[in-house]
Scaffold this motif. Structure first.
Motif, PDB file in Angstrom:
ATOM      1  N   LEU A 167       0.726  -1.037  -0.038  1.00  7.94           N
ATOM      2  CA  LEU A 167       0.493   0.152  -0.069  1.00  7.94           C
ATOM      3  C   LEU A 167       1.106   1.309   0.144  1.00  7.94           C
ATOM      4  CD1 LEU A 167      -2.520  -0.869   2.581  1.00  7.94           C
ATOM      5  CD2 LEU A 167      -2.790  -1.229   0.625  1.00  7.94           C
ATOM      6  N   GLU A 168       0.274   2.198  -0.794  1.00 14.82           N
ATOM      7  CA  GLU A 168       0.776   3.430  -0.645  1.00 14.82           C
ATOM      8  C   GLU A 168       1.073   3.908   0.727  1.00 14.82           C
ATOM      9  OE1 GLU A 168       0.434   6.807  -3.717  1.00 14.82           O
ATOM     10  OE2 GLU A 168       0.701   4.862  -5.113  1.00 14.82           O
ATOM     11  N   ALA A 169       1.512   4.513   1.592  1.00 13.30           N
ATOM     12  CA  ALA A 169       1.665   5.379   3.049  1.00 13.30           C
ATOM     13  C   ALA A 169       1.570   6.987   3.350  1.00 13.30           C
ATOM     14  CB  ALA A 169       2.226   4.580   4.338  1.00 13.30           C
ATOM     15  N   LEU A 170       0.524   7.170   4.178  1.00 17.04           N
ATOM     16  CA  LEU A 170       1.328   9.108   4.218  1.00 17.04           C
ATOM     17  C   LEU A 170       1.043   9.524   5.507  1.00 17.04           C
ATOM     18  CD1 LEU A 170      -1.401  10.987   4.339  1.00 17.04           C
ATOM     19  CD2 LEU A 170      -1.416  10.165   1.807  1.00 17.04           C
ATOM     20  N   VAL A 171       1.747   9.612   6.402  1.00 17.35           N
ATOM     21  CA  VAL A 171       1.625  10.500   7.613  1.00 17.35           C
ATOM     22  C   VAL A 171       0.802  11.635   8.298  1.00 17.35           C
ATOM     23  CG1 VAL A 171       3.127  10.620   9.552  1.00 17.35           C
ATOM     24  CG2 VAL A 171       3.696   9.057   8.219  1.00 17.35           C
ATOM     25  N   CYS A 172      -0.440  11.468   8.481  1.00 17.91           N
ATOM     26  CA  CYS A 172      -1.145  12.477   8.571  1.00 17.91           C
ATOM     27  C   CYS A 172      -0.828  13.138  10.334  1.00 17.91           C
ATOM     28  CB  CYS A 172      -2.120  12.830   8.811  1.00 17.91           C
ATOM     29  SG  CYS A 172      -3.419  13.449   9.002  1.00 17.91           S
ATOM     30  N   ILE A 173       0.063  14.052  10.637  1.00 16.77           N
ATOM     31  CA  ILE A 173      -0.036  15.099  11.953  1.00 16.77           C
ATOM     32  C   ILE A 173      -0.711  15.939  12.122  1.00 16.77           C
ATOM     33  CG2 ILE A 173       0.981  15.777  13.821  1.00 16.77           C
ATOM     34  CD1 ILE A 173       2.918  12.889  12.485  1.00 16.77           C
ATOM     35  N   ASN A 174      -2.255  15.367  12.892  1.00 20.82           N
ATOM     36  CA  ASN A 174      -2.798  16.037  13.487  1.00 20.82           C
ATOM     37  C   ASN A 174      -2.635  16.693  14.995  1.00 20.82           C
ATOM     38  OD1 ASN A 174      -5.682  16.753  12.274  1.00 20.82           O
ATOM     39  ND2 ASN A 174      -6.598  15.547  14.505  1.00 20.82           N
TER      40      ASN A 174
END
Ligand SMILES: Nc1nc2c(ncn2[C@@H]2O[C@H](COP(=O)(O)OP(=O)(O)O)[C@@H](O)[C@H]2O)c(=O)[nH]1
Ligand SMILES: [Mg+2]
Length: 242
Positions: A167-174
């Motif tokens: 899977l492609e992945a991205l990091v989300c800092i909320n």
């Protein structure tokens, strides 16, 4: 009129769905209804009854295939979130409260995210994967800037899981509005360097939500991350365009 244009287009590209059909992605399944995202917006649909049935064909080849038996698919939902479907949109002449379309075809899945489901006794208690989401291709790893305290090791583990599942992945800092914890900034730069996009958001203020929405376009994404980081709040902030 509609019939004429349908026939004409069929001549141009044989084998494709008539233009009266719309292709879309199932967003949500609930109570026998399927919300399907199409180029004309979200259309609420029901499923063509035959798609609920398991058609059983004989083993022998070379003869015209005839259905031998019809089994009702009771446990496994035939269409799930992420499925690509062809729908007959609600007809404009349709009266009543809410216009309802019909799912006519479920297109082959490129990938499935399954969980083991035990089927009924009539199938000998065999286990089969029950598909929860179809065509998933991206993992959105959500971490809070603060509260709950971010743990970089957890991001690493999710990234490894994404790689294993291709899977492609991205990091989300909320929760950016709370300020970044410690030296998280430097640690996040590493993810960027090795090719994982880092998106900073505040579901509360709306900051970064458009950027995140841009990353979701043309993907079927799953949001993962610890409880309390704001996954549900983010989805609500994204919802108007989903
Ligand atoms: N300050 C701040 N709080 C947020 C933000 N996003 C979510 N929250 C709060 O964090 C708590 C947990 O959010 P929730 O969406 O339920 O997290 P989930 O468990 O990951 O789904 C709730 O009280 C939210 O109001 C944000 O961007 N900033
Ligand atoms: Mg939640």
């Amino acid at each position: 009129m509609a019939t004429t244009s349908r026939t004409a287009a069929h001549h141009e590209s044989p084998g494709t769905a008539p233009p009266a059909y719309l292709q879309g992605t199932v967003l949500w399944v609930s109570g026998g209804f399927y919300d399907v995202q199409t180029e004309r917006g979200v259309v609420r649909c029901v499923l063509r009854e035959r798609l609920r049935k398991n058609l059983v064909y004989p083993e022998s080849r070379g003869r015209r295939r005839r259905v031998q038996a019809v089994r009702k698919q009771e446990i496994v939902e035939p269409a799930v979130a992420g499925d690509q479907v062809c729908i007959a949109p609600p007809s404009s002449s349709q009266s009543g409260t809410e216009p309802i379309g019909t799912i006519e075809e479920i297109l082959p899945r490129t990938r499935e995210f399954t969980r083991q489901a035990v089927l009924g006794h009539d199938r000998g208690g065999n286990t089969a994967g029950q598909t929860i989401i179809a065509n998933l291709d991206q993992l959105v790893i959500v971490i809070a800037a603060r509260q709950p305290e971010p743990r970089v090791g957890l991001i690493d583990r999710f990234l490894a899981a994404a790689e294993a599942a291709e899977l492609e992945a991205l990091v989300c800092i909320n929760k950016l509005d709370l300020g970044l914890s410690g030296d998280l900034d430097a640690e996040l730069a590493v993810f960027d360097d090795i090719g994982y996009p880092v998106v900073r958001t505040s579901a509360e203020s709306g900051q970064g939500v458009d950027a995140l929405r841009g990353r979701l376009r043309d993907h079927v994404s799953a949001f993962v991350g610890p409880s309390g980081v704001g996954k549900s709040t983010l989805l609500n902030a994204l919802q108007p365009d989903l």
